[in-house]
Design an enzyme around this catalytic site. Structure first.
Site, short mmCIF file in Angstrom:
data_model
loop_
_atom_site.label_atom_id
_atom_site.label_comp_id
_atom_site.label_asym_id
_atom_site.label_seq_id
_atom_site.Cartn_x
_atom_site.Cartn_y
_atom_site.Cartn_z
CB SER A 167 46.64 41.22 36.66
OG SER A 167 45.73 40.16 36.62
CG ASP A 193 42.23 41.91 42.95
OD1 ASP A 193 41.57 41.24 42.13
OD2 ASP A 193 43.22 42.59 42.66
CG HIS A 228 42.15 43.01 38.78
ND1 HIS A 228 42.74 42.09 39.63
CD2 HIS A 228 42.72 42.81 37.56
CE1 HIS A 228 43.62 41.38 38.95
NE2 HIS A 228 43.63 41.80 37.69
#
Length: 514
Positions: free
Chosen positions: A227, A453, A483
């Site tokens: 991320s 995602d 995610h």
């Protein structure tokens, strides 16, 4: 109050926990010492501080080995490295394999920005057991986060009110109230954390990582960024291309977008995830309890949020589930397909007049534990984003963009559009429109994008590959939900990542896993 980048936070651990102290600050003068020569003192890890989220000290690893923690001194100001220092909190698990097979340290950043790596790594430690055979697994609280000179803004009671307010104002009075709340939050950050605010940029954290590499004794940085951790990794590769070792970027932030474009992309991403959830729910053998068709599921959610805007329902006493809290809870549940069942249960419960589950999900996203204490996730997230991002938006900017955001997502559009004013009146100017991740001369970096995602849409992976430059980024696609890809436990993804990190085998560019 939602901030789009906070919706990238590594909050999955806190969600699982909800549903199933003193901070290190600025130190003294470095006295001109060479910080690269410092020796780390590794000890048993204490229980996490409030800033890290609280809870118990990490349990031993499956083989009985203990997690170890240490503090590393880094300059408060990298432009004046001989001045004051701060302590960067580290955690590690020593490599489990033979000493002659050890590659070095593998440093993790799980995202946010604002997530504590010291608390997150042990929670996911078993997932990286294969990597631990040849690496010491290492993570850290980036500067401004947790025990690493953590920044603070409002107190717990103020944050309860902050996250209850209407973050999608419908009229002039609500807009004024919302803007005033943002100003009050930002002023509290300046009052409590003024000394740290200029020094929490991603470029500062990247320099901390290079110091960490040297102190850990590695010639090159071996890295696993997830991320926001992909943005941090890209910035590191730009600053220190010749020091990049084996690196993996998973759940990739698009480095070409400014904060407005990133918010719009997330509106599209969360809408896609909601569409996928709704279709999945009605495709099961048992009837979907929250709708008879995918469109009915989404229509009922939209009606719930509309009703909550005018009449909240009981949440976790004494708080009520507001429209904003419910939207945050839904977003959090869309982070992982494993949480879709919680979303279904939460919606069923809300339709019956109780908002407890959706509020638990919302609390997780916002860093609130069951004792009513907040970590410094939100304070750190806003501080880092506002120090990084140059644009400053007005209410007029938001209102002009609302139609585009609503077209991208009827459910999340307003929520993410209004979050664009989070950095208005911030005490420190933003550094740039978007990060520079160009890294000519870097070793290959494996870039993993997930087609489903919600928080870091798939298109960002390809743009990261292009921005890193020719011969650096190697794209791997995972056709899945949630995610990130590696922690989905997809065998194809894990085989490719493990093969690269453990054996140096770079998969063919364009490899697809499903």
């Amino acid at each position: 109050m939602p901030n789009p980048s906070r919706l990238r936070a590594a909050a999955l651990t806190a969600t699982a926990a909800l549903l199933s102290a003193a901070l290190a600050g600025c130190g003294g003068d470095s006295g001109g010492q060479d910080l690269t020569a410092q020796k780390l003192t590794w000890k048993d890890c204490p229980a996490p501080s409030q800033a890290q989220g609280g809870g118990d000290a990490p349990s031993p690893l499956p083989d009985g080995d203990e997690w170890q923690c240490a503090g590393m001194k880094a300059p408060l100001d990298w432009d004046a490295p001989e001045g004051d220092t701060i302590d960067i909190a580290l955690i590690r698990a020593r490599a489990s394999g033979a000493a002659d097979q050890r590659i070095g340290s593998l440093i993790f950043n799980f995202g946010g920005p604002g997530g504590s790596g010291v608390t997150t790594l042990p929670a996911f430690g078993e997932d990286y057991a294969k990597l631990r055979t040849r690496y010491d697994l290492v993570s850290f609280d980036p500067r401004g986060v947790g025990r690493s000179a953590g920044v603070w803004c409002e107190n717990d009671q103020q944050l309860d009110a902050y996250f209850q307010q209407d973050a999608t104002p419908d009229d002039a009075a609500e807009r004024t109230e919302y803007v005033d709340s943002v100003k009050e939050f930002n002023a509290a950050c300046e009052k409590k954390s003024e000394k740290m605010l200029p020094h929490v940029r991603t470029t500062d954290a990247a320099r901390d990582m290079d110091l960490m590499r040297q102190v850990l004794g590695d010639d090159r940085l071996h890295y696993f960024g997830i991320s926001y951790g992909t943005e941090l990794g890209g910035v590191y590769a730009h600053l220190f291309p010749e020091k990049v070792g084996r690196a993996v970027f998973d759940a990739v932030v698009d480095p070409t977008q400014n904060s407005e474009q990133g918010s719009l992309g997330q509106a599209e991403g969360f809408q896609l995830a909601l569409d996928n959830y709704a279709r999945h729910c009605v495709s099961q053998e048992e009837d979907c309890p929250v709708g008879s068709s995918a469109q009915d599921v989404e229509d009922r959610i939209a009606q719930l949020l509309k009703d909550l805007d005018s009449e909240p329902i009981p949440g976790i006493f004494p708080r009520e589930l507001t429209q904003t809290a419910a939207t945050s809870g839904i977003a959090q549940a869309l982070y992982s397909q494993d949480f879709w069942e919680y979303l279904t249960e939460g919606l069923e419960q809300a339709y019956d007049g109780s908002g407890e589950i959706l509020m638990l999900l919302s609390d997780s996203l916002n860093g609130r534990n069951q004792n009513g204490e907040y970590s410094n996730l939100t304070a750190a997230n806003v501080s880092i984003n506002c120090a990084d991002d140059k644009p400053r938006y007005t209410t007029e900017d938001v209102e002009r963009k609302l139609p585009e955001f609503r077209a991208a997502s009827p459910l999340f559009g307003d929520f993410l559009a209004w979050s664009m004013i989070s950095c208005t009146d911030w005490a420190v100017p933003g550094a740039a429109d978007h990060p520079d991740v160009s890294a000519p001369g870097s070793a290959p970096i494996l870039v993993v994008g997930n087609t489903g995602d919600p928080a870091t849409p798939y298109e960002g992976a390809r743009r990261m590959v292009q921005a890193l430059g020719e011969g650096v980024g190697v794209e791997l696609t995972y056709k899945g939900q949630g995610h990130g890809a590696y922690d989905s436990k997809n065998r194809c993804v894990q085989s490719a990542v493990n093969g690269y990190l453990l054996e140096g085998r770079t998969p063919s560019a364009g490899t697809v896993c499903s």
